[in-house]
Design a protein around this motif. Structure first.
Motif, PDB file in Angstrom:
ATOM      1  N   THR A  74     -24.234 -38.890  33.895  1.00  0.00           N
ATOM      2  CA  THR A  74     -24.424 -37.678  33.101  1.00  0.00           C
ATOM      3  C   THR A  74     -23.198 -36.779  33.161  1.00  0.00           C
ATOM      4  N   ARG A  75     -22.529 -36.737  34.310  1.00  0.00           N
ATOM      5  CA  ARG A  75     -21.303 -35.937  34.417  1.00  0.00           C
ATOM      6  C   ARG A  75     -20.229 -36.505  33.491  1.00  0.00           C
ATOM      7  N   ASP A  76     -20.086 -37.829  33.448  1.00  0.00           N
ATOM      8  CA  ASP A  76     -19.109 -38.456  32.556  1.00  0.00           C
ATOM      9  C   ASP A  76     -19.436 -38.168  31.092  1.00  0.00           C
ATOM     10  N   VAL A  77     -20.712 -38.206  30.741  1.00  0.00           N
ATOM     11  CA  VAL A  77     -21.105 -37.928  29.362  1.00  0.00           C
ATOM     12  C   VAL A  77     -20.773 -36.489  29.002  1.00  0.00           C
ATOM     13  N   ARG A  78     -21.065 -35.562  29.900  1.00  0.00           N
ATOM     14  CA  ARG A  78     -20.745 -34.154  29.632  1.00  0.00           C
ATOM     15  C   ARG A  78     -19.254 -33.944  29.465  1.00  0.00           C
ATOM     16  N   GLU A  79     -18.447 -34.557  30.334  1.00  0.00           N
ATOM     17  CA  GLU A  79     -16.999 -34.426  30.219  1.00  0.00           C
ATOM     18  C   GLU A  79     -16.511 -35.020  28.903  1.00  0.00           C
ATOM     19  N   MET A  81     -18.227 -35.268  26.128  1.00  0.00           N
ATOM     20  CA  MET A  81     -18.623 -34.391  25.032  1.00  0.00           C
ATOM     21  C   MET A  81     -17.728 -33.152  24.969  1.00  0.00           C
ATOM     22  N   GLU A  82     -17.320 -32.642  26.121  1.00  0.00           N
ATOM     23  CA  GLU A  82     -16.399 -31.504  26.127  1.00  0.00           C
ATOM     24  C   GLU A  82     -15.065 -31.880  25.490  1.00  0.00           C
TER      25      GLU A  82
END
Length: 111
Positions: A74-79, A81-82
């Motif tokens: 989830t952290r990778d996905v958020r990064e 998306m940013e």
């Protein structure tokens, strides 16, 4: 139209197939994490109490590993998306509004 039908059918078939595979993996993981699961996690020759302790430790370790990997994902996905949002800024106005007018070439001809 036939091409759309083909891709709709291919998507439905692959979606159902993928859902069943994920559900099967989920059942296996769930069975390995529950104490009364059907999967054999340890060698039962060491005794039922030792096997039970080892199985619960492995299940706990597996759950912690799964949680850690989920957090990392989830952290990778958020990064990601940013980064995407930084490279693709939002449009200036709403694209769903009705005040946009299309260019009609017939209006220039006087027809």
């Amino acid at each position: 139209m036939i091409r759309r039908g083909f891709w709709l059918t291919a998507g439905a078939v692959s979606g159902i197939w993928g859902y069943r595979r994920v559900a099967a993996v989920g059942r296996r993981v769930s069975a390995s994490l529950t104490p009364g699961g059907t999967l054999k996690l340890t060698d039962t020759r060491a005794g039922p109490r030792t096997a039970s302790l080892t199985a619960s430790r492995r299940a706990r370790r597996g759950a912690v590993t799964l949680a850690r990997e989920t957090y990392r994902f989830t952290r990778d996905v958020r990064e990601g998306m940013e980064l995407y949002m930084a490279q693709h800024p939002a449009p200036a106005g709403s694209t769903l509004s009705t005040d946009q007018t299309d260019h009609d070439p017939r209006s220039e001809d006087g027809h």
